[in-house]
Motif scaffolding. Structure first.
Motif, PDB file in Angstrom:
ATOM      1  N   HIS A 187      61.964 -24.103  28.606  1.00  0.00           N
ATOM      2  CA  HIS A 187      63.028 -25.079  28.448  1.00  0.00           C
ATOM      3  C   HIS A 187      64.176 -24.760  29.407  1.00  0.00           C
ATOM      4  O   HIS A 187      64.418 -23.604  29.750  1.00  0.00           O
ATOM      5  N   HIS A 188      64.875 -25.832  29.805  1.00  0.00           N
ATOM      6  CA  HIS A 188      65.979 -25.676  30.752  1.00  0.00           C
ATOM      7  C   HIS A 188      67.320 -26.126  30.177  1.00  0.00           C
ATOM      8  O   HIS A 188      68.320 -26.139  30.896  1.00  0.00           O
ATOM      9  N   ALA A 189      67.359 -26.497  28.917  1.00  0.00           N
ATOM     10  CA  ALA A 189      68.615 -26.875  28.259  1.00  0.00           C
ATOM     11  C   ALA A 189      68.451 -26.631  26.773  1.00  0.00           C
ATOM     12  O   ALA A 189      67.397 -26.888  26.197  1.00  0.00           O
ATOM     13  N   VAL A 190      69.521 -26.127  26.147  1.00  0.00           N
ATOM     14  CA  VAL A 190      69.469 -25.845  24.722  1.00  0.00           C
ATOM     15  C   VAL A 190      70.584 -26.622  24.021  1.00  0.00           C
ATOM     16  O   VAL A 190      71.725 -26.666  24.500  1.00  0.00           O
ATOM     17  N   PRO A 191      70.303 -27.295  22.908  1.00  0.00           N
ATOM     18  CA  PRO A 191      71.340 -28.023  22.173  1.00  0.00           C
ATOM     19  C   PRO A 191      72.398 -27.066  21.619  1.00  0.00           C
ATOM     20  O   PRO A 191      72.075 -25.982  21.134  1.00  0.00           O
ATOM     21  N   PHE A 192      73.640 -27.490  21.708  1.00  0.00           N
ATOM     22  CA  PHE A 192      74.744 -26.669  21.224  1.00  0.00           C
ATOM     23  C   PHE A 192      75.576 -27.407  20.173  1.00  0.00           C
ATOM     24  O   PHE A 192      75.823 -26.904  19.087  1.00  0.00           O
ATOM     25  N   LYS A 193      75.991 -28.627  20.485  1.00  0.00           N
ATOM     26  CA  LYS A 193      76.915 -29.379  19.634  1.00  0.00           C
ATOM     27  C   LYS A 193      76.379 -30.792  19.442  1.00  0.00           C
ATOM     28  O   LYS A 193      76.057 -31.480  20.407  1.00  0.00           O
ATOM     29  N   LEU A 194      76.287 -31.222  18.186  1.00  0.00           N
ATOM     30  CA  LEU A 194      75.851 -32.579  17.864  1.00  0.00           C
ATOM     31  C   LEU A 194      77.049 -33.426  17.439  1.00  0.00           C
ATOM     32  O   LEU A 194      78.046 -32.894  16.944  1.00  0.00           O
ATOM     33  N   ALA A 195      76.920 -34.738  17.614  1.00  0.00           N
ATOM     34  CA  ALA A 195      77.932 -35.660  17.094  1.00  0.00           C
ATOM     35  C   ALA A 195      77.233 -36.880  16.524  1.00  0.00           C
ATOM     36  O   ALA A 195      76.457 -37.533  17.212  1.00  0.00           O
ATOM     37  N   HIS A 196      77.474 -37.135  15.257  1.00  0.00           N
ATOM     38  CA  HIS A 196      77.044 -38.378  14.629  1.00  0.00           C
ATOM     39  C   HIS A 196      77.877 -39.484  15.268  1.00  0.00           C
ATOM     40  O   HIS A 196      79.103 -39.483  15.198  1.00  0.00           O
ATOM     41  N   PRO A 230      62.071 -32.082  27.589  1.00  0.00           N
ATOM     42  CA  PRO A 230      60.721 -31.509  27.601  1.00  0.00           C
ATOM     43  C   PRO A 230      60.684 -30.156  28.309  1.00  0.00           C
ATOM     44  O   PRO A 230      61.494 -29.880  29.206  1.00  0.00           O
ATOM     45  N   ALA A 231      59.751 -29.335  27.892  1.00  0.00           N
ATOM     46  CA  ALA A 231      59.540 -28.048  28.552  1.00  0.00           C
ATOM     47  C   ALA A 231      58.743 -28.265  29.832  1.00  0.00           C
ATOM     48  O   ALA A 231      57.868 -29.134  29.900  1.00  0.00           O
ATOM     49  N   TYR A 232      59.050 -27.504  30.849  1.00  0.00           N
ATOM     50  CA  TYR A 232      58.329 -27.553  32.117  1.00  0.00           C
ATOM     51  C   TYR A 232      57.675 -26.196  32.336  1.00  0.00           C
ATOM     52  O   TYR A 232      58.376 -25.181  32.375  1.00  0.00           O
ATOM     53  N   GLY A 233      56.362 -26.207  32.421  1.00  0.00           N
ATOM     54  CA  GLY A 233      55.653 -24.939  32.551  1.00  0.00           C
ATOM     55  C   GLY A 233      55.853 -24.048  31.346  1.00  0.00           C
ATOM     56  O   GLY A 233      55.850 -22.824  31.461  1.00  0.00           O
ATOM     57  N   ALA A 280      68.033 -22.841  35.831  1.00  0.00           N
ATOM     58  CA  ALA A 280      67.155 -21.704  35.551  1.00  0.00           C
ATOM     59  C   ALA A 280      66.529 -21.878  34.171  1.00  0.00           C
ATOM     60  O   ALA A 280      67.165 -22.429  33.266  1.00  0.00           O
ATOM     61  N   PRO A 281      65.297 -21.425  33.982  1.00  0.00           N
ATOM     62  CA  PRO A 281      64.711 -21.471  32.635  1.00  0.00           C
ATOM     63  C   PRO A 281      65.552 -20.652  31.661  1.00  0.00           C
ATOM     64  O   PRO A 281      66.155 -19.637  32.017  1.00  0.00           O
ATOM     65  N   LEU A 282      65.586 -21.106  30.413  1.00  0.00           N
ATOM     66  CA  LEU A 282      66.365 -20.425  29.391  1.00  0.00           C
ATOM     67  C   LEU A 282      65.616 -19.215  28.850  1.00  0.00           C
ATOM     68  O   LEU A 282      64.380 -19.177  28.872  1.00  0.00           O
ATOM     69  N   PRO A 283      66.340 -18.235  28.327  1.00  0.00           N
ATOM     70  CA  PRO A 283      65.660 -17.173  27.575  1.00  0.00           C
ATOM     71  C   PRO A 283      64.882 -17.791  26.424  1.00  0.00           C
ATOM     72  O   PRO A 283      65.391 -18.670  25.714  1.00  0.00           O
ATOM     73  N   ASP A 284      63.670 -17.365  26.209  1.00  0.00           N
ATOM     74  CA  ASP A 284      62.791 -18.001  25.218  1.00  0.00           C
ATOM     75  C   ASP A 284      63.404 -18.002  23.823  1.00  0.00           C
ATOM     76  O   ASP A 284      63.223 -18.950  23.057  1.00  0.00           O
ATOM     77  N   GLU A 285      64.149 -16.964  23.476  1.00  0.00           N
ATOM     78  CA  GLU A 285      64.588 -16.811  22.094  1.00  0.00           C
ATOM     79  C   GLU A 285      65.696 -17.784  21.698  1.00  0.00           C
ATOM     80  O   GLU A 285      66.015 -17.910  20.516  1.00  0.00           O
ATOM     81  N   VAL A 286      66.317 -18.516  22.645  1.00  0.00           N
ATOM     82  CA  VAL A 286      67.422 -19.402  22.273  1.00  0.00           C
ATOM     83  C   VAL A 286      66.924 -20.777  21.820  1.00  0.00           C
ATOM     84  O   VAL A 286      67.697 -21.562  21.270  1.00  0.00           O
ATOM     85  N   TRP A 287      65.658 -21.082  22.056  1.00  0.00           N
ATOM     86  CA  TRP A 287      65.119 -22.381  21.620  1.00  0.00           C
ATOM     87  C   TRP A 287      64.611 -22.256  20.194  1.00  0.00           C
ATOM     88  O   TRP A 287      63.698 -21.500  19.902  1.00  0.00           O
ATOM     89  N   ASP A 318      63.140 -25.743  15.216  1.00  0.00           N
ATOM     90  CA  ASP A 318      63.601 -26.975  14.587  1.00  0.00           C
ATOM     91  C   ASP A 318      64.146 -27.981  15.603  1.00  0.00           C
ATOM     92  O   ASP A 318      64.415 -29.131  15.259  1.00  0.00           O
ATOM     93  N   PHE A 319      64.345 -27.551  16.846  1.00  0.00           N
ATOM     94  CA  PHE A 319      64.793 -28.478  17.867  1.00  0.00           C
ATOM     95  C   PHE A 319      63.696 -29.439  18.313  1.00  0.00           C
ATOM     96  O   PHE A 319      63.970 -30.490  18.887  1.00  0.00           O
ATOM     97  N   ASP A 320      62.454 -29.069  18.065  1.00  0.00           N
ATOM     98  CA  ASP A 320      61.342 -29.804  18.665  1.00  0.00           C
ATOM     99  C   ASP A 320      61.336 -31.286  18.324  1.00  0.00           C
ATOM    100  O   ASP A 320      61.162 -32.140  19.199  1.00  0.00           O
ATOM    101  N   ALA A 321      61.530 -31.630  17.047  1.00  0.00           N
ATOM    102  CA  ALA A 321      61.378 -33.024  16.634  1.00  0.00           C
ATOM    103  C   ALA A 321      62.381 -33.939  17.332  1.00  0.00           C
ATOM    104  O   ALA A 321      62.026 -35.017  17.818  1.00  0.00           O
ATOM    105  N   LEU A 322      63.650 -33.539  17.375  1.00  0.00           N
ATOM    106  CA  LEU A 322      64.675 -34.389  17.958  1.00  0.00           C
ATOM    107  C   LEU A 322      64.798 -34.224  19.459  1.00  0.00           C
ATOM    108  O   LEU A 322      64.915 -35.196  20.203  1.00  0.00           O
TER     109      LEU A 322
END
Length: 423
Positions: A131-140, A125-128, A105-112, A115-119
């Motif tokens: 967004h359909h996935a939001v970053p939560f946890k990063l690991a170097h 990519p957004a469809y229509g 399902a598409p995500l609520p707009d406010e969770v994107w 600053d996520f755009d560059a990485l």
């Protein structure tokens, strides 16, 4: 794939994704704490310490959620039929988002976050316009952890180049009586991270070509050279704690403990979340050092990262959307960062004061604008799972006494043949 792994996947699919999905480990008390009115089912790849940490992240929603830890079989959560599918899935691989977009399902707009755009936008990519996935946890994932006291006592310096690292390994064998490296070869993804770092930080054009899906990339000389470098290091006399035989059966947490608890090795290459292992065994922060995987000149800013992404399965319930909004707030991951460690928040607004010094340095390196972050091949390309298997076979060949150069040629040939067959 070994029959044992097939059996494990079959059991997980049947047990976790059948009619009793909501009864899997987690929480009951529908609506008791927050008034959600229904249980929100969340599938994750975490277990043990990290699973407990995620329960604390859920905060006030913890009693309204049922957690299903699927480990390496997390993709099974999206393959279930709609009635057995969880409401939220934490995915460690961006390629799973693209492959399953029609089930999300598409995500609520406010969770994107902008600053996520560059990485993230190239991978997610957004469809229509949604967004359909939001970053939560990063690991170097270009990190090598080492036992600081051992280095100080024996006058050892961290390496700045691949040749430096090979020389360092020889000095460790000569001076310390322990192995230079611990390696968790039972976890193919850990071997893949090692290879990905060699390729990205020495042959970045080829790495980019593989990510782009260019034909013939796996058959190139750079791939063969990268396998050769890996085999040279793993196959050196005394390089691996317990030898290649031990490395084949050791899992990632065991490899970390070989360095910091059992003291049978000096270093381990592992992502930033290895901190959760050291902290769970009470290893003092000042005994731990890190350095970034050595690179060729001019490529020091190219880093391998991994990440956990949150997705909503379709059709998303209002309760699932509320839980997702909570998880995407800047303060949500703070209990994990503070109490367990090993968590780098994807949200740039999360307070960094709770990071340990080691993790803060890694988080700041990821945030440096001049650095170019790339997701691991095993998380992004179609042959990622095969790469893990090929590297395990390389390690198996070394354990059987195969000369490193020959083991590397066999691995490179296997990947080249698979690349040609996948056209």
């Amino acid at each position: 794939m070994p029959s044992r792994a097939v059996h494990r996947r079959t059991v997980l699919r049947a047990a976790a994704l059948g009619p009793a999905f909501g009864l899997a480990g987690g929480c009951a008390g529908l609506g008791r704490a927050t008034g959600l009115g229904e249980s929100v089912r969340i599938a994750v790849s975490w277990s043990s310490t990290e699973l407990a940490a995620f329960q604390r992240v859920l905060g006030r929603y913890v009693d309204d959620c049922a957690l299903v830890p699927l480990g390496d079989d997390i993709d099974a959560a999206l393959g279930a039929n709609p009635t057995g599918r969880p409401d939220i899935v934490a995915l460690p691989q961006p390629k799973l988002v693209r492959a399953n977009r029609d089930r999300l399902a598409p995500l609520p707009d406010e969770v994107w976050h902008h600053d996520f755009d560059a990485l993230w936008s190239p991978q997610l990519p957004a469809y229509g316009g949604r967004h359909h996935a939001v970053p939560f946890k990063l690991a170097h994932s270009s990190v090598v952890w080492y036992r600081r006291r051992l280095f100080v006592e024996h006058g050892l310096d961290t390496p700045r180049s691949w040749t430096d690292w090979l020389d360092l390994n020889e000095r460790i064998v000569e001076r310390t009586g322990v192995a230079p490296l611990a390696l968790g070869g039972a976890d193919g993804w850990l071997l893949a991270r090692f290879f990905e770092n060699v390729l990205l930080r020495h042959f970045d054009d080829t790495y980019d070509a593989l990510v782009a899906g260019e034909r013939g990339g796996w058959a190139g000389r750079d791939v063969r050279d990268a396998f050769g470098m890996v085999a040279e290091m793993w196959g050196a006399s005394g390089a691996l704690a317990g030898g290649p035989e031990r490395a084949l059966v050791a899992q990632y947490p065991e490899a970390v403990l070989e360095v910091f608890r059992h003291h049978t090795a000096a270093m381990v290459a592992a992502p930033a979340f290895a901190e959760s292992v050291t902290r769970s065994f009470g290893v003092p922060d000042d005994e731990i050092g890190t350095f970034t995987f050595p690179s060729a000149a001019g490529l020091d800013g190219r880093l391998v990262v991994t990440g956990d992404l949150l997705v909503l399965t379709a059709p998303a319930s209002p309760a699932a959307r509320r839980v997702l909004r909570h998880l995407c707030t800047p303060d949500a991951p703070v209990p994990w960062i503070r109490d367990t460690g090993g968590f780098i928040a994807a949200d740039p607004e999360t307070d960094t004061r709770e990071y340990s010094q080691n993790l803060l340095e890694l988080a700041l390196e990821l945030a440096r604008p001049s650095n170019d972050l790339q997701f691991g091949l095993s998380d992004t390309v179609a042959l990622g799972a095969l790469l893990q298997e090929v590297l395990q076979n390389l390690l198996r060949a070394l354990a059987a006494g195969t000369e490193p150069g020959e083991a590397a040629r066999e691995a490179a040939t296997a990947m080249a043949d698979a690349g040609r067959a996948a056209r």
